[in-house]
Design a protein around this motif. Structure first.
Motif, short mmCIF file in Angstrom:
data_model
loop_
_atom_site.label_atom_id
_atom_site.label_comp_id
_atom_site.label_asym_id
_atom_site.label_seq_id
_atom_site.Cartn_x
_atom_site.Cartn_y
_atom_site.Cartn_z
N THR B 97 46.29 74.86 17.04
CA THR B 97 47.58 74.19 16.26
C THR B 97 46.70 73.84 14.98
O THR B 97 47.66 73.44 14.05
CB THR B 97 47.95 72.93 17.29
N ASP B 98 45.58 73.35 14.87
CA ASP B 98 44.71 72.94 13.61
C ASP B 98 45.29 71.64 13.27
O ASP B 98 45.29 71.51 11.89
CB ASP B 98 45.19 74.18 12.33
N LYS B 99 46.04 70.77 14.08
CA LYS B 99 46.63 69.90 13.56
C LYS B 99 45.82 68.68 14.25
O LYS B 99 45.85 68.54 15.53
CB LYS B 99 48.00 69.40 14.24
N LEU B 100 45.03 67.71 13.44
CA LEU B 100 44.09 66.82 13.78
C LEU B 100 44.94 65.49 13.88
O LEU B 100 45.71 65.16 12.86
CB LEU B 100 42.99 66.73 12.93
N PHE B 102 44.51 61.39 14.73
CA PHE B 102 43.51 60.38 14.34
C PHE B 102 43.76 59.15 14.97
O PHE B 102 44.95 58.88 15.24
CB PHE B 102 43.48 59.95 12.87
#
Lengths: 112, 112
Positions: B97-100, B102
């Motif tokens: 997904t490459d979605k971090l 936080f």
């Protein structure tokens, strides 16, 4: 220096104006991102681009439009600025296949 | 909905002490757990990261402990130094997904 750079570092503007933030990375990375950090320091992804193609668009208002002229640049244009847009905007990049992100120094946007 | 919960919000430690920051996540599909360090006026910088196939990872004075069954991970800073004073963010993402995502950040202050 190899890095992610952003300009300007500070941006103060009036409500309703249109402004742009520029980002460049010389790390040779394929993927670039824009993150927003609000006044409580919460970091949230806005967009990601892979080799000039939009990959992630996180329910960001249409007033925000990213533009990637080439793999090394990802600019953020904001139309009709609102008070709530005041935040620090970070550009980041990462190499293909790796999740580690390299962040730029940030642009502090203040909308009056 | 906060997918990654981080605590404490702030932490004060004496020089030489151990700093411990905790994070908990909801999504069992997450498979990458980094920690970022952010100094005032700078962008976040990747400190250390772990995947769920190991329970601990150590790099110098920094250690991540990972508990998959409890869906928790923590950062331990041994022999804390005044130069470690910064805001620390845990994060999580799932493969592909490459979605971090936080956590909310922990402001660490180390006093001499």
């Amino acid at each position: 220096d190899t890095a992610v750079s952003q300009t300007p570092k500070y941006l103060v503007t009036q409500m309703g104006n249109d402004k742009s933030i520029k980002c460049e990375q010389n790390l040779g990375h394929d993927t670039m991102y824009w993150y927003k950090q609000d006044s409580k320091k919460f970091l949230k992804i806005m967009f990601s681009y892979n080799n000039k193609e939009l990959i992630i668009n996180e329910t960001v208002p249409n007033r925000f439009s990213p533009k990637s002229p080439d793999k090394a640049h990802l600019n953020l244009h904001i139309n009709s600025l609102e008070l709530g847009d005041s935040a620090v905007y970070f550009c980041a990049s990462s190499p293909r296949g790796l999740e580690g992100k390299f962040f730029g120094p940030g642009t502090r946007l203040t909308v009056l | 909905q906060q997918q990654v919960k981080q605590s404490p919000q702030s932490l004060i430690v004496q020089k030489g002490g151990i700093s411990i920051i905790n994070c908990a996540y909801e999504n069992t599909a997450f498979d990458y757990f980094p920690w970022y360090q952010q100094f005032p006026g700078k962008g976040p910088a990747l400190l250390i990261a772990i995947r769920p196939d190991v329970s601990e990872k150590k790099e110098g004075r920094f250690t991540i402990s990972f508990n998959k069954s409890a869906k928790q991970f923590s950062l331990h800073i041994m022999d804390s130094q005044p130069g470690d004073s910064a805001t620390y963010f845990c994060a999580a993402s799932k493969r592909g997904t490459d979605k971090l995502i936080f956590g909310t950040g922990t402001r660490l202050q180390v006093f001499p």
